[in-house]
Structures are given as structure tokens and as C-alpha cells.
Design a protein around this motif. Structure first.
Motif, short mmCIF file in Angstrom:
data_model
loop_
_atom_site.label_atom_id
_atom_site.label_comp_id
_atom_site.label_asym_id
_atom_site.label_seq_id
_atom_site.Cartn_x
_atom_site.Cartn_y
_atom_site.Cartn_z
N ARG A 8 6.32 0.56 16.45
CA ARG A 8 6.76 1.94 16.23
C ARG A 8 6.14 2.50 14.94
O ARG A 8 5.58 3.59 14.93
CB ARG A 8 8.28 1.99 16.15
N LYS A 64 0.87 -1.17 0.00
CA LYS A 64 0.00 0.00 0.00
C LYS A 64 0.91 1.23 0.00
O LYS A 64 2.07 1.14 0.40
CB LYS A 64 -0.84 0.05 1.28
N PRO A 65 0.38 2.38 -0.39
CA PRO A 65 1.22 3.58 -0.35
C PRO A 65 1.80 3.80 1.07
O PRO A 65 1.06 3.70 2.05
CB PRO A 65 0.24 4.69 -0.72
N GLY A 66 3.08 4.07 1.12
CA GLY A 66 3.75 4.23 2.40
C GLY A 66 4.10 2.92 3.07
O GLY A 66 4.56 2.90 4.21
N TYR A 122 3.01 5.48 14.48
CA TYR A 122 3.33 6.79 13.93
C TYR A 122 2.28 7.16 12.88
O TYR A 122 1.43 6.36 12.53
CB TYR A 122 4.74 6.73 13.32
N ASP A 123 2.35 8.37 12.39
CA ASP A 123 1.30 8.82 11.47
C ASP A 123 1.74 8.72 10.01
O ASP A 123 2.65 7.97 9.67
CB ASP A 123 0.87 10.23 11.82
N VAL A 124 1.10 9.48 9.16
CA VAL A 124 1.31 9.35 7.72
C VAL A 124 2.78 9.56 7.32
O VAL A 124 3.25 8.97 6.34
CB VAL A 124 0.38 10.32 6.96
N HIS A 125 3.52 10.35 8.09
CA HIS A 125 4.91 10.62 7.74
C HIS A 125 5.76 9.36 7.76
O HIS A 125 6.70 9.22 7.00
CB HIS A 125 5.50 11.66 8.68
N GLY A 126 5.45 8.47 8.68
CA GLY A 126 6.29 7.31 8.88
C GLY A 126 5.92 6.12 8.02
O GLY A 126 6.57 5.09 8.08
N GLY A 127 4.90 6.25 7.20
CA GLY A 127 4.44 5.08 6.45
C GLY A 127 3.64 4.14 7.33
O GLY A 127 3.22 4.51 8.43
N ARG A 128 3.45 2.92 6.86
CA ARG A 128 2.66 1.97 7.64
C ARG A 128 3.10 0.54 7.34
O ARG A 128 3.55 0.24 6.23
CB ARG A 128 1.18 2.12 7.29
N ARG A 146 9.33 0.04 1.39
CA ARG A 146 10.57 0.08 2.16
C ARG A 146 10.65 -1.20 2.99
O ARG A 146 9.66 -1.66 3.53
CB ARG A 146 10.57 1.30 3.06
N GLN A 181 7.70 1.42 -4.46
CA GLN A 181 8.05 2.20 -3.27
C GLN A 181 8.42 1.42 -2.02
O GLN A 181 9.16 1.91 -1.19
CB GLN A 181 6.91 3.15 -2.90
#
Lengths: 356, 356, 356, 356
Positions: free
Chosen positions: B123, B72-74, B127-133, B101, B99
């Protein structure tokens, strides 16, 4: 009587035998075996030119990674509207290149119209960053329509490529059939004409799985080792491709197979020609044949066990009410008996169809 | 005395023979032949579960597209620091997924440390959208270190995956060697444990080129037909893979090959164990063996014709001054004679090494 | 006399003032400020529908990420041949979606021909995995040609989208100009017609930088937070966009600006109409005007200080020898004085051009 | 008492005023206005070096596209484990580059450990196509931990970059704070040290939205025009960024703001230092401060209206039971009164905190 496609056939016996021969023993993986090196040398000999050869898994991979190798941000490739890279690769060139756009060019008989090509290349080249930029011209030879670009037709496209400093890529999924059709050498069909990169397809012509990207313009191959590995296209036991190509190139097996396929395709055409209810579309020059027929004739042929594909009409010219386009493809596995069988279904007999 | 890798071997004779058998005749291409369908059924039987099977060209393709299917994105995938998808695939998972990671997880013996895994997943999930999922956990079994996760070790990782609603992927490049090592069934190693997707590797275990992605969790395979084609991984003459797998699965050839390889690996280990100048790293459980030796011993072995790879020390523990790690891999082509030959070079004789 | 483009203008004074007003104080970043939330509510009110709104940096980002949100592997989007996403975005949709192909559809006046659209969608939908699959239809309104789709024209395209279960995207780079042209409400132009996603452009209509993606079909927005962040399109001080939109929406400033621009465009058209040496191409309905003129007239206008763009002829119809297409765009900053000035250059006087 | 982040502040009054000044009039869009050109010249002057400057929408875009510009297939970038590009950009570097992998490097105080860096670069450089290849080193200065690399520390990293022929990228999201901290010139912090590309962040330091990529090594910028447009990062009304930077650079506003922020951060640190219940983590050198405190103190501060973020402990050292890490950031909008207010909450008074 199977004319479904040249990839409905399996592998030529000499190719299967070569795989068995090379099954024993140890060899370096990932394209570094002695056999891999030997095949690259044989390709240089066959093409009478230095080159870099890279095996990949599929023709789609060969085309997409060849274009990726010459891509740039905002890059646009020019290809015929019916090109495999546009119509049949599920977006692989865009995906694997990370962006490439393919600009469709019109043209009769599956060949790009020169004026249309020049006009589109000029338009993109003249525009600024918003419009992207030309990065390559790609031709398929033989074309998707079963026709073959003549050498002078390739020259004309190549001249446009050179004028705009664009590499010229050839999708040679049925390369051997094209050579035989034009009665020219591999060199004459490619780098003599200014072709920089060739997708060299052998699968359709009797191999199980043997596709390669050949760079005549070697600097363009600079990053290809990484491109191929990153695209998950680097076989570990790469000699299983080399083993196929060893038999393929030996004693001109590849050309002999293509001569066989092309000849049987011509004979099949002569049968359709002799049948007033059938109309051949375009001028078959290799091993593919497109025929317009009535739906009831198509149904009848299928009932009689003739296997062929009903083709989307798009671009196939005037297909009347109650008519359908049938595509017939010959291969190493096609027999004279099979071709004569089609004649039998149609009540047509043609002389000179030999062999079993 | 070639222990370079299991992909330095060619193809097992029964597999080569099957290719020859299936070379004749016509069949639908692109995975739609009767043989292709039959092999999928045989895989269902072997795994005692409904599943979707997709052939691809390489293990890298199997892993990368399996992860792409659940991306998924992120998205972030969690895998051991030494996992093939991190260390050996040239960025293919990131590239083909567009993409992904991969978050490296520490752990002894090539296995993810549970606490480290949980901590990293937590962790990222917190975290929120900045950190991915988090989108998946991937384990390699057997591991890159030649060890094998036990069933209960897989259960523990699977529990974390389930807790965070993450699909569990297993890279089974040497899957058969793992089965034999744990003396368990394919089902017990996979979906019994909660594995959703398996990269089922057969190339290293005696095939020329046979890799598949198996989805036990079939809804995850929804888009895979398109993913595979778009990634240029859809073979036209797909039955050349099926033909290999037919022989591979028949009469448990795959398990017999793996038993052979694992047994010879254990015997090779017993030789190194008996040699005081050698230190075995980690506990070999399949067909890979890592040994620390003095550089002069490595040089001597190579002079004597023993082929093996000098391995990067990273993560291999304490390698002293003047020492080197050697990796030895056995395969269907490894012989008792070859193993005894290594003993001969080291002046070590061990009983019970049978066969040629 | 500057008609270069509506993005040659700066910012409307009320919008600049709002930025100053909101420059002070602290607020949560990344779209989570109270002002950001308030603007989303105001958009819901303006559109009379629940929606999800996401600010992005450019119209290209809005279009590309809107399409990415509905993309699937092998996905093909259908859009007019001259659409901004094809001609002017340097491959951003392909790049940001990771593969999307955009199939160009012919059509007069910058609008997709319905028959051509249906035919292409049908063709792709009927083909198999090789050909990819339809994932969306995208229309630009107002079009790139300065025309505007009427409500019933949108209905007709929407019907095709619904028939094939495809989301309908509208590129509304000049959305307000379209509304004013059709004298309809935001709701009537969009979700009433079946539009699922709108690229809501405000930059060209008087803002500095204010582009948003509006999802009327909210489930399609499920992953958009991650898509936007991952595409580096999530502003930290997002309220600088909100501050602009606050002024933009207040007291219908956006509609008043568009009325101004459209009116001056009509007046400019009346000047060209009155000049026999000029031919207006297509029917201007918003704030863009295309005029065929002699090169010497174009040169003369430029010498006199009239700024406009010489446009590529492609698709602009019959441009004769020695002729050129000029594009003229009006904006909030265009004045009646400027328009009258063009008349002066051409020796044409037209009544009813008001204002400075 | 808002220390949430420097992007919780709006825009500095001088910057807001400049936007209003430039709102009127016409100018070429897409980075081609006179003002855009003038700002590039001012940046050359400020950095005492020729350079290419490109505005983008966000710091994430600056970093991701800078790395994309130097990427190659299989490319690996080396950065500190806590780098923004790893932890806070949702995979944007992998996504926008189409593959890049970022290899995390350990190190105290948010700075890469030299030995660890060299070891990882060496390992990747030595391996073959499977492992990918090094393409860049990226440092963040000031670091994510609020520390600042000294000039000699940058030299040491730069030496490794040069040794392996890798471009050196600096993420300067808080570049001005770093300059002021080291009391050095822009040139001394960057190209004097061998930095090739700088992500020049101005948003956090008082702008609304002003981020640029500066190439001191101009050949690396060769494709950047296309990279930026394709990534949907080319603003049409680009002078809205230039207008901000005009005020930003004028009379050293940027340095004055950074001096203000850094000074207030030091003063806040002196308050925490004077409070025995607080432990400052790492050595604050710019405008970020990390403090370990008891949960009840964090709760109390928040009740009293102090805004700060509770930070994930990862890598923040020993955080005890019942403790939490608080991050405090100062900006142009932070006041001495706000800082004194924190002291008041903690019952601590420190001399020398001036201003409102």
C-alpha cells in the motif's frame, strides 16, 4: 609519558572496585534503584542545594540535552567560539534540540569577552521573529583552553544572563579540576554564581563512564525524564553509573584525583617553562596545557615515547613557521615519573616533582 | 525470587572482572583503542562475516540509529504492533531519525503476520509522495512476547524485504537467548537470513552496559560514525564496553548465560503449567514468560517476595475479570532456588530444577 | 515615498492579471498540471540548461530545503556572516535539515573573504568526526548588503567548492536584480560559474508568492519531492505559482522590473550622494541602499512620509554618535516621483530621474 | 465532468478579483499589514470568539504546526487511522514537531470509535516514560471519508480530551462543507464543542492558497510566531492570503460555495443511487463521495470524460473482485451540467439538478 587526553586513561582502581561490589544482586532499572536515589542525595549534599540529577552516556549528551531543556523555537545559545558544543560535538546540540543555533562569542584565553557577549545577546533580543531569540548562555569551566573562569568572571557573565532572563549552563566536563583550581566549593562554583544547570563530568576524572546533568533550577528539569529517554540516554542498569559515583564522591576521591592531575600539570608546565625552545600558550589553571614548540622538538618527543596531541592552531595565537601547538593533559593515571620523563627528553630538571 | 526483568540484575562476575583488568593503562579513546579493534574482529569471527560494529549506550540508541542509517525523507518502517521501537522507546526512532514513521503490523504471538506485512508495504509503496515510502522492515528476535521467530519465519519476512528492496533490521536486545532457543549460529540467525543490521544487545544478558549496532551490509554504515557522534552516543572511554564484550564472548560466556536463563525460564514455565490457576500466554521460547493469573494470586506471590511485573493486557489475549498478566524474566542471576521458591508459593513441585 | 522593502509592494499588474486568467478550469494539483510543466520548460530555456524546478512557499523554505537536500550528518555549511540563512531565518535551516550548522565567514561589502572561507573549510575538512564535515557553500547574490558578486568573484568561491567537492548554493532572493546589475544571462550567473542549486526568488521582484528551488545538478534533487512534501511546502493548487511565473518570464517582465528597480535605486543613491549630511555605506549594485544619516534627518524623513527601515549597525562600519543606518529598497512599485520626493525632503535635486 | 478533487479547481472569480484589487499599494509584510489585522478581526466575528490566526502555506503545515504547538517530548497524538495527518502528509507532523507519534484509532465511517480512543489514551497515559505521553487528540471534520462528525459526536470526543487534559485539534481542510452539512455556526462546530485549535482550510473551497491555524485557546499560540517562521511558513506578502480571505468571508461567499458543492455532491449521489451497478460507500455528508463500481464502468466513465480518482480500498469495506472504489469531489467549479453528464453516461436521469 602519556598526555594524550584524560580520556586515554581507564578507570581509577577505587571506581573499578565499586563496580565489582555492586555487580551482584537485583535492583530497579532505569534510574530507580536505591543506589541511584542515594547518589542523588549525595550530590545534593556535595552541592549544598536541592537539585535534580540525571545520568546520561556522554558529555555531549549532557550538554546537548541541558540546552534542549531550555530551548524554544528560534532559540539561540551564546558560547565561546572554541566551546566544545561548537567545535567538538558534531552538531549534537542542534540535532538533539531540533534546531538550536549557537552564536560564537570571541574572547581571550578561552573565555567569553563580556562586551562581545552583551552585544550579541542584545542584538538578538532586539530583533524580531526573523532573528530568533536568546534562550541560554553556556560557559565551559575549565575552558577548552585549560584556563578557568574565576568566580567573579562567572558573576559577570551570570549578570548578563539574569538581565536578559536567560538560564546559565555550565559545561563541567572537567568540573573537579576547576574546583581545585579555584579552591572553592561546588556550590561556590555553581548556584552561588547563578548557574542553573551543570553538565557534571566525571569520566575524564577517573570514571569509566559517568556523566550527569544537574539542575539547581529544578523547574527547568520538568520534561527532562522524557528528553533523556527519547534521546536514547536512559541506561537500563543505571546503577553502573551510580556505583562509579559512589566511589567517586566517597572521601573526596574526585577532589583528590583533580588535585593530583592539576599538580602534575603545573609541574609539567614548570618543565616547559624551563626549556627555552618551548612557549606555553595561555595560563594553565587545571589539567590541560598548550605548548608551542618546533616541529623537530615535537617529533623528538614522540620518538621518545611522549604521547600528546598536535592541536589545530586556530585561536592559539602566533604560531611561527615550523612550529606546532602540542596539547598535554594529565589525569589520575599520570605519574611524577612520566612528568620527569618529559623533562629528561628536553634536558630539563625541575625540583619538587614527587611520586611515581 | 526476582523476575522483574533481566536488567534488574547487575553484571556477571566475569564481566566485572574484565572491567577491573582493563582499568589500568592508556588507550586511544572514541572507539580507536586496540581492544576496540580486537572486539570488532571477534565479532566478525563469531558471526562468520565481515561487519562494521558500533557501540552505543542503549538498546534504544542501537535501534533508533540503525533505522536512522537507512532512513529517507518520508520514510516508513514496518514493525510488529508490540515492537519495542513502537511501545517502549518514547518516540526515539522518530526523534533521532528526524521523522521516521513506524507502521504497526498485527500478528499472533508477537510475530508479524506475513499477509498483513505485505499488504501494508504494498500500500505504501504504491502510493505517491503524500504517503511517504517504505524504508525498512524491523523484527525483534526474541519478540517482545517471549517467542522466537524460527529461521524459516525470518526467511519469509526477509523475502518481502528483498522484494521491495528494503533493508532488514533485527532488534536483538535478547539476541543470545534467541540463538540458544533456535540452537543455531549467529550467522544462521542473521545474514544467512538476509538480516542487514543487527542491534546486538548484551546488557540484558549479563553486561553492565554493552550494546552495539552490527552492519553485515557495510555500505549502509557509511555515515554511521557521524550519526553516532551527532547523537551523543560515542563513548570516550569506549574500551569499557570492549572490556565487557571481551569477557562476554570469551569461551562462549554469552551463550552459556543464555542457556542458563532459557533453561530456568522453561522450568518456571513448567511450574506454572502444573498450577491449574495459572495460564501461560503464548509459547515461551527464550527467557520471558507471560502468565495470566488471578489478582489474588498475584498479590500472594508479591507478598511472598516474588518480584515480577504486572503487564498491560493489550494484545495479550483474553484476560478475564479479576485477572492480571504477570511477566517473569530470567537472567544470569536467576537461581534454581528462586524458581523452586515460586513453586513453593504455589504449592507446586516440579522435578529437574537444578542449581542454586 | 515607500522604500520599506520590496516585499511591501503588492503584485505587478501583469502578474495579477495572469492569476485571474488561470483561475478558471481544472488542472492536476501538486505540481502536476500542464502549466506547471510548461513553466519548468520555460525555466530551462531561460537558464539554457536542463534543470529540476520545485516551487515552495517562501525564500526561507527555498534556502533551507536546498541545503537540506545536500546535508549529511554532522554537516556544516559556509556562508557570509550576514547571510539571510544565518541572520533572518529564525533557525529554519538547522530545523528543517535536522541539524545543519552554518559557519559564519567574514568579509567586506557583504561578500565572503576568500582566505577566510578557505581557512574555515580546510579546518573543518581536516578535523575528525567530532568537528562535523563540510557539506556546502552558500552565497547570496545580490548580497544582504546590496552589493553583487561579480562573475569572477563567484568563480573564485566556486573553485573552493569544487576543490573540496562541495555543492555550491546561491540564494537568489533578488536574483533578477543581480542579473541586471552584472548585465549577464541567467546561465552566466549560475551553472556557468558552477552553481549547483539556486533559490530563485520572484516574490520580491513583483510576484505575490513565487519562490522556486532550481537544481542544475539534477542528481542532487533526487529526494526533493519527498523533502518538499514532508516540509509542508507542496502547494495543492500549484498552478497559482505557475500562473505568476508565466507572466513573470513573458517578454522578460522579470528583467524589466529589475532594471526599473535598480535604476531607481541608483537615482536615489545619486540624491543621497548629493546631500553632504548623508553617507552611503557599501557600493549599491542592485535595489538596496544603506545610508548613514543623523537621527534628526531620519526623523525628518519619516515625518515627511518617507518609509524606510532603521537597520542594525552590525557590520555596517563606522556609525557615529547620533547617527543611524537607513535601508532603502526599490521595487516595481517605486516611482520616479517617489525618488524625487526624497530629494525634495533633503533639498537636493538631481537630473535624469524619469517616470512617475 | 471533473470530480478529481476540489483542489483541481482554480480560484473563485470573486477571490481572483480581490487579489487584483489589493495588488496595488504598499503594506507591511510578514502578517503585519492592516489588511492582515482586519481579516483576523473578521475571523473573530465569524467565530464569535477571541482567537489568534496564523496564515500558513498548506493544510499540511496548518495541521503539523498546530500539533507542534502542543507537542511535548515523548508526545503522542490520537487520530483516526485514515486521518490526513497519518496517511497523506509524508511524515510532516513527525518531522516538523521533531518527534510526535500519531497513534491510529479505528472507527467506522471515518470517525474514531470512542471506546478505542479512550482505551488507547488510557493505555499511554498509564504507562511510564518509555511509552511517551498523550499530548493531543485530532479530528478531521469533514472526515477523510466524506462523512461529518455531528456536534454530539464531537462532544463525546471532546469529553475524553478534557478528561485527560488534552487539547483538541480539528483538521478543517473542508471546514465550510462541514458547517453547511450540520447547518451550524462556526462557533458551534468548534469552541462550543471544546475545540482548541482549528486548521481552517479555504483553498479547497475556492481560494488559490489560503490556510490558517486558528487558536481559540490563545495561550497555546504563545510560541507560534516563532514556530511558523522557523518552519519557513511566514509569507512575506501575507496580504495575498488576506486578500483572498476578504472575498471569501464577504457576504458569506465561503458558505455559499460550500452549499453549492454539497448540494451538487448530493445530486451526484442521487444519480449513483439510481444506478444499480453502483454502491455508495459510507454516508456522504459534505462534498466527497466514494462509490464502488465495476472496473469496466470506471473505464467507461473515464472514456466519456468523467474525471475521478481510483481510491485505495483500505478501510473502504467490501470491494469485490473486479470492482474499484471511485472518489468524486465537487467544488465551486462543479456545474449541474457536469453532474447531469455523469447521469448521462450511466443512463440515469434524476430530477432537481439545477444550474449550469
Amino acid at each position: 609519558m602519556n598526555f594524550g587526553s584524560d580520556n586515554w586513561a581507564g578507570a581509577h582502581p577505587e571506581i573499578a572496585a565499586s563496580l565489582t561490589t555492586h555487580a551482584a544482586g537485583f535492583a530497579k532499572p532505569y534510574g530507580e534503584s536505591d543506589l541511584d536515589a542515594a547518589i542523588e542525595e549525595q550530590l545534593k549534599t556535595a552541592f549544598e542545594h536541592d537539585l535534580s540529577a540525571f545520568f546520561v552516556a556522554t558529555g555531549t549528551a549532557a550538554n546537548s540535552l541541558a540546552l534542549t531543556a531550555v530551548s524554544k523555537p528560534g532559540g539561540i545559545v551564546f558560547a565561546h567560539r572554541e566551546a566544545h558544543i561548537i567545535v567538538d560535538e558534531c552538531g549534537a546540540p542542534e540535532y538533539l534540540s531540533g534546531q538550536l543555533r549557537i552564536c560564537p562569542i570571541d574572547g581571550e584565553q578561552g573565555k567569553m569577552n563580556l562586551k562581545a557577549l552583551r552585544s550579541e545577546v542584545e542584538r538578538v533580543a532586539a530583533y524580531d521573529v526573523h532573528g530568533g531569540r536568546p534562550v541560554a548562555i553556556s560557559i565551559t569551566n575549565p575552558t577548552e583552553s585549560g584556563t578557568v573562569y574565576t568566580l567573579s568572571e562567572i558573576d559577570a557573565i551570570s549578570a548578563i544572563a539574569k538581565e536578559f532572563h536567560l538560564p546559565l549552563h555550565m559545561d563541567g566536563a572537567r568540573f573537579a579540576n576547576g574546583l581545585v583550581s579555584q579552591n572553592c566549593s561546588p556550590a561556590e562554583m555553581t548556584w552561588h554564581r547563578g548557574v542553573d544547570i551543570l553538565s557534571f563530568g566525571a569520566t575524564k576524572n577517573g570514571c569509566w563512564c559517568a556523566e550527569a546533568v544537574l539542575f539547581f533550577n529544578k523547574p527547568l528539569a520538568q520534561d527532562f525524564r522524557f528528553l533523556r529517554k527519547r534521546a536514547a540516554q536512559l541506561f537500563s542498569k543505571s546503577r553502573f553509573v551510580s556505583a562509579q559515583l559512589e566511589a567517586y564522591l566517597k572521601n573526596d576521591l574526585w577532589l583528590r584525583i583533580a588535585q593530583h592531575s592539576n599538580a602534575l600539570c603545573r609541574q609539567l608546565a614548570s618543565i616547559f617553562d624551563a626549556c627555552p625552545r618551548m612557549r606555553i600558550v595561555r595560563t594553565p589553571a587545571a589539567n590541560e596545557l598548550f605548548v608551542i614548540m618546533k616541529v623537530e622538538d615535537a617529533d623528538m618527543l614522540e620518538r621518545e615515547g611522549v604521547v600528546f596531541l598536535r592541536w589545530p592552531e586556530a585561536g592559539m595565537g602566533v604560531v611561527g613557521e615550523g612550529e606546532v601547538v602540542g596539547r598535554f593533559v594529565t589525569s589520575f593515571a599520570t605519574t611524577g615519573e612520566g612528568v620527569r620523563g618529559v623533562g629528561g627528553c628536553l634536558g630539563v630538571e625541575v625540583e619538587g616533582i614527587n611520586g611515581h
